[in-house]
Design an enzyme around this catalytic site. Structure first.
Site, mmCIF file in Angstrom:
data_model
loop_
_atom_site.group_PDB
_atom_site.id
_atom_site.type_symbol
_atom_site.label_atom_id
_atom_site.label_comp_id
_atom_site.label_asym_id
_atom_site.label_seq_id
_atom_site.Cartn_x
_atom_site.Cartn_y
_atom_site.Cartn_z
ATOM 1 N N LYS A 135 -2.394 45.522 32.085
ATOM 2 C CA LYS A 135 -2.407 46.067 33.442
ATOM 3 C C LYS A 135 -2.620 47.597 33.424
ATOM 4 O O LYS A 135 -2.473 48.241 32.368
ATOM 5 C CB LYS A 135 -1.091 45.705 34.138
ATOM 6 C CG LYS A 135 -0.940 44.196 34.396
ATOM 7 C CD LYS A 135 0.344 43.889 35.182
ATOM 8 C CE LYS A 135 0.469 42.415 35.498
ATOM 9 N NZ LYS A 135 1.683 42.111 36.316
ATOM 10 N N TYR A 160 -4.710 37.229 42.961
ATOM 11 C CA TYR A 160 -3.281 36.991 43.228
ATOM 12 C C TYR A 160 -3.058 36.235 44.538
ATOM 13 O O TYR A 160 -1.958 36.310 45.101
ATOM 14 C CB TYR A 160 -2.520 38.318 43.240
ATOM 15 C CG TYR A 160 -2.163 38.825 41.860
ATOM 16 C CD1 TYR A 160 -1.269 38.129 41.033
ATOM 17 C CD2 TYR A 160 -2.690 40.013 41.371
ATOM 18 C CE1 TYR A 160 -0.932 38.601 39.775
ATOM 19 C CE2 TYR A 160 -2.345 40.492 40.103
ATOM 20 C CZ TYR A 160 -1.468 39.777 39.314
ATOM 21 O OH TYR A 160 -1.125 40.241 38.070
ATOM 22 N N THR A 174 9.444 38.641 33.865
ATOM 23 C CA THR A 174 8.689 39.461 34.824
ATOM 24 C C THR A 174 9.306 40.848 34.972
ATOM 25 O O THR A 174 8.592 41.860 34.982
ATOM 26 C CB THR A 174 8.665 38.758 36.203
ATOM 27 O OG1 THR A 174 8.166 37.428 36.034
ATOM 28 C CG2 THR A 174 7.812 39.522 37.189
ATOM 29 N N ASN A 234 4.640 46.043 35.009
ATOM 30 C CA ASN A 234 5.244 45.357 33.868
ATOM 31 C C ASN A 234 4.244 45.075 32.737
ATOM 32 O O ASN A 234 4.411 44.141 31.965
ATOM 33 C CB ASN A 234 5.963 44.088 34.332
ATOM 34 C CG ASN A 234 5.044 43.144 35.078
ATOM 35 O OD1 ASN A 234 3.846 43.399 35.192
ATOM 36 N ND2 ASN A 234 5.580 42.046 35.563
ATOM 37 N N HIS A 254 -0.075 40.619 32.156
ATOM 38 C CA HIS A 254 -0.096 39.368 32.931
ATOM 39 C C HIS A 254 -0.351 38.205 31.989
ATOM 40 O O HIS A 254 -1.061 38.345 30.999
ATOM 41 C CB HIS A 254 -1.235 39.411 33.969
ATOM 42 C CG HIS A 254 -1.524 38.069 34.577
ATOM 43 N ND1 HIS A 254 -0.847 37.599 35.684
ATOM 44 C CD2 HIS A 254 -2.372 37.072 34.214
ATOM 45 C CE1 HIS A 254 -1.282 36.377 35.974
ATOM 46 N NE2 HIS A 254 -2.216 36.035 35.089
ATOM 47 N N GLU A 306 -7.786 31.045 36.115
ATOM 48 C CA GLU A 306 -7.801 32.488 35.849
ATOM 49 C C GLU A 306 -8.855 32.870 34.810
ATOM 50 O O GLU A 306 -9.480 33.934 34.909
ATOM 51 C CB GLU A 306 -6.411 32.950 35.400
ATOM 52 C CG GLU A 306 -5.389 32.839 36.532
ATOM 53 C CD GLU A 306 -4.003 33.349 36.155
ATOM 54 O OE1 GLU A 306 -3.169 33.467 37.064
ATOM 55 O OE2 GLU A 306 -3.759 33.632 34.953
HETATM 56 P P1 ADP Z 1 4.635 36.853 36.349
HETATM 57 O O1 ADP Z 1 3.617 37.972 36.218
HETATM 58 O O2 ADP Z 1 5.758 36.996 35.356
HETATM 59 O O3 ADP Z 1 4.015 35.475 36.312
HETATM 60 P P2 ADP Z 1 4.874 36.538 39.232
HETATM 61 O O4 ADP Z 1 3.730 35.593 39.133
HETATM 62 O O5 ADP Z 1 6.093 36.083 39.949
HETATM 63 O O6 ADP Z 1 5.331 37.036 37.782
HETATM 64 O O7 ADP Z 1 4.411 37.885 39.935
HETATM 65 C C1 ADP Z 1 3.113 38.413 39.690
HETATM 66 C C2 ADP Z 1 3.244 39.910 39.541
HETATM 67 O O8 ADP Z 1 3.688 40.469 40.789
HETATM 68 C C3 ADP Z 1 4.300 40.387 38.531
HETATM 69 O O9 ADP Z 1 3.849 40.377 37.200
HETATM 70 C C4 ADP Z 1 4.577 41.791 39.020
HETATM 71 O O10 ADP Z 1 3.544 42.711 38.641
HETATM 72 C C5 ADP Z 1 4.543 41.584 40.533
HETATM 73 N N1 ADP Z 1 5.876 41.269 41.071
HETATM 74 C C6 ADP Z 1 6.577 40.122 40.927
HETATM 75 N N2 ADP Z 1 7.770 40.160 41.556
HETATM 76 C C7 ADP Z 1 7.821 41.383 42.140
HETATM 77 C C8 ADP Z 1 8.792 42.076 42.960
HETATM 78 N N3 ADP Z 1 9.942 41.483 43.292
HETATM 79 N N4 ADP Z 1 8.499 43.312 43.372
HETATM 80 C C9 ADP Z 1 7.330 43.919 43.033
HETATM 81 N N5 ADP Z 1 6.370 43.342 42.291
HETATM 82 C C10 ADP Z 1 6.616 42.095 41.836
HETATM 83 MG MG MG Z 2 2.711 34.612 37.634
#
Ligand code: ADP
Ligand code: MG
Length: 144
Positions: free
Chosen positions: A11, A51, A93, A114, A117, A128
């Protein structure tokens, strides 16, 4: 266990931090082979499309702005149990909750920024991978 493909993204925050090499090293140490790799810069529309599953979430607009804020690197990874293995390598996450030694623990800043992805299942992975790669962009090869 099955050989699986998954989609990984380095990212914008991780690219800004200068840890592209460290992240790809972790992939290879986990026996996740990069079989497709490219750098690109998503515009807002393309980040929204990627997304779309999160479009009802409160964090959606911020997430899209973040993902369009700078270049990213997308990789198709292949390995045994590849989808789950890459999720473990990334960590939870929220970096605060990510396991020691995971990429998000080491390089994530907060729950949004974070670092990486990963697809959350084989079906999502297929969608994806196809979002970013043509079949001809992928180079299946054997380790020697
Ligand atoms: P992951 O990437 O672990 O699969 P998710 O699919 O739930 O997690 O979320 C996609 C992305 O959205 C996360 O990697 C993060 O960058 C962002 N995200 C998720 N939850 C939050 C939150 N509560 N606040 C801000 N950004 C978030
Ligand atoms: Mg996800």
């Amino acid at each position: 266990m099955a050989l699986e493909r998954t989609l990984a993204i380095i990212k914008p925050d991780a690219i800004q931090k200068g840890v592209i090499g460290e992240i790809i090293q972790k992939m290879e140490e986990a026996n996740l082979k990069p079989i497709g790799i490219k750098m690109l810069h998503l515009d807002h529309a393309r980040a929204e499309a990627f997304y779309a599953v999160h479009k009802e979430k409160a964090f959606f607009a911020d997430l899209v702005n973040f993902m369009a804020s700078g270049p990213i690197i997308v990789l198709c990874l292949e390995g045994e149990n590849g989808v789950a293995k890459w999720r473990v390598t990334m960590g939870a996450t929220n970096p605060d909750q990510a396991a020691d030694g995971s990429l998000r623990k080491d390089y994530g800043s907060d729950v949004q920024c974070n670092a990486v992805h990963g697809s959350d299942g084989p079906d999502t992975a297929q969608f994806e991978i196809n979002f970013f790669f043509e079949q001809n962009d992928l180079y299946a090869y054997e380790w020697v």
